[in-house]
Design an enzyme around this catalytic site. Structure first.
Site, short mmCIF file in Angstrom:
data_model
loop_
_atom_site.label_atom_id
_atom_site.label_comp_id
_atom_site.label_asym_id
_atom_site.label_seq_id
_atom_site.Cartn_x
_atom_site.Cartn_y
_atom_site.Cartn_z
N ASP A 217 -11.91 4.23 -0.45
CA ASP A 217 -11.37 2.88 -0.63
C ASP A 217 -11.01 2.65 -2.10
O ASP A 217 -11.39 3.41 -2.99
CB ASP A 217 -12.30 1.81 -0.06
CG ASP A 217 -13.57 1.60 -0.86
OD1 ASP A 217 -13.62 2.05 -2.01
OD2 ASP A 217 -14.51 0.98 -0.33
N ALA A 218 -10.25 1.61 -2.33
CA ALA A 218 -9.70 1.38 -3.67
C ALA A 218 -10.80 1.22 -4.72
O ALA A 218 -10.63 1.63 -5.88
CB ALA A 218 -8.80 0.15 -3.66
#
Length: 273
Positions: free
Chosen positions: A113-114
Site C-alpha cells: 500500500d502507499a
C-alpha cells in the site's frame, strides 16, 4: 534473447548452461555427467542431450536456471507515498519513476500500500509475477512494524496463536519484539506472514491494540532488502534469480492458468491499497 534452437532437436544442454552463465562449457559437462542437472524434473547425464531453451525447464543442484535472457527481474525499495501501479488513475506517484533505466515494460509482483515501504519485485515475466502474487501460493513475507504503545510478550504470543478479524482468523507464522521504548511510547515488531490478505499487518496490529505507525517489508520469499536505500532499484543477482525461479516453479501448477493476468492488474496481495 533466448538463443534460437539449432537444428530440429534443439540446443546442446552444456551449451545452454554455458550461455545462461551457470559455468563454462567444460564445467557444465562435468555437472551433467555428475547427475546434477535436471531437465523438466528429470536428471540428464548424457552429454549429447539437446533441449528447447524456450520451453524446457532446467535446474542445477535443485536451483532453477534462467534460460530466457529477455526476462528482467528487479528489486525495488519502494518509498512511502508511492502507489504499487505502473500508472495511477489519480495521478499519484507510481512505480514508473523507478523503471526508466530498463527498456523492458516491467510490472510489480503484487502490491504494497502507499503508506508501506520496502521490498517490491518488478519484472516482465508475467507467468512468474502471477504465480508469486497468487493467494494460493502463500509466499512468505517479513515486515518490520513500528507500532503505538509498548508491546508485551503476551501480545507477541497472541499474534502467533491467532486473532479474529472481520474476514476470518489469522495467525503470524512468526512474531518477535525487536524493541520497546517507554519514552517514545512505541515498539518495533517483526512479523512473518504468508497470507495475501488486504492490509493484513495493519489490521492484525490494530486488533491487538497497537496501531501501525510505520511499516516496512524486509523480505519476500528468498529475497532480502539488505542495504538497498529507499527509492533505489537493482537487478537481482544470478543467485537471487535462481532462488526466485525455483520458488515460482515449485508450485506453479497450483495456479489456474485461465486466471492469469498482468501483474499490475492483479487484485491480490499483500499490503494493498
Amino acid at each position: 534473447m533466448t538463443e534460437p534452437v539449432e537444428g530440429p532437436d534443439g540446443v546442446r544442454l552444456q551449451k545452454v548452461l554455458a550461455n545462461a552463465g551457470v559455468a563454462s562449457r567444460r564445467v557444465a559437462e562435468q555437472l551433467i555427467v555428475e547427475g546434477r542437472v535436471r531437465v523438466n524434473g528429470k536428471v540428464v547425464t548424457e552429454l549429447g542431450s539437446r533441449i528447447d531453451p524456450e520451453n524446457d525447464l532446467v535446474d542445477v543442484d535443485g536451483t532453477a536456471v534462467q534460460l530466457d535472457q529477455s526476462k528482467r527481474y528487479v528489486l525495488l525499495n519502494k518509498p512511502r507515498g508511492v502507489v504499487s501501479s505502473m500508472k495511477d488513475e489519480r495521478g499519484r506517484p507510481d512505480l514508473r519513476q523507478f523503471t526508466k533505466e530498463w527498456p523492458e515494460r516491467l510490472y510489480n509482483v503484487g502490491r504494497l500500500d502507499a503508506d508501506t515501504s520496502g521490498l517490491l519485485v518488478l519484472t516482465n515475466d508475467g507467468e512468474l509475477a502471477h504465480v508469486l502474487a497468487h493467494p494460493s501460493f502463500g509466499v512468505t513475507k517479513v515486515y518490520i512494524a513500528k507500532v503505538e504503545g509498548r508491546v508485551t510478550p503476551q501480545t507477541i504470543a497472541r499474534l502467533t496463536k491467532g486473532v479474529d478479524l472481520e474476514d476470518g482468523p489469522i495467525a503470524a507464522d512468526k512474531a518477535r519484539l525487536l524493541s520497546s521504548s517507554k519514552a517514545e511510547g512505541a515498539s518495533l515488531v517483526e512479523l512473518t506472514l504468508h497470507s495475501g490478505r488486504n492490509r493484513i499487518v495493519r489490521r492484525m496490529m490494530a486488533e491487538v491494540g497497537h496501531p501501525v505507525v510505520e511499516l516496512v517489508r524486509r523480505q519476500f520469499g528468498p529475497l532480502h532488502l539488505g542495504t538497498l536505500p529507499v527509492g533505489r532499484a537493482r537487478e537481482l543477482t544470478k543467485v537471487e534469480r535462481g532462488a526466485l525461479l525455483t520458488l515460482a516453479r515449485r508450485d506453479s501448477g497450483a495456479v489456474d492458468p485461465s486466471s492469469r493476468q498482468a501483474a499490475d492488474e492483479s487484485p491480490e496481495d499483500q499490503e494493498t491499497r
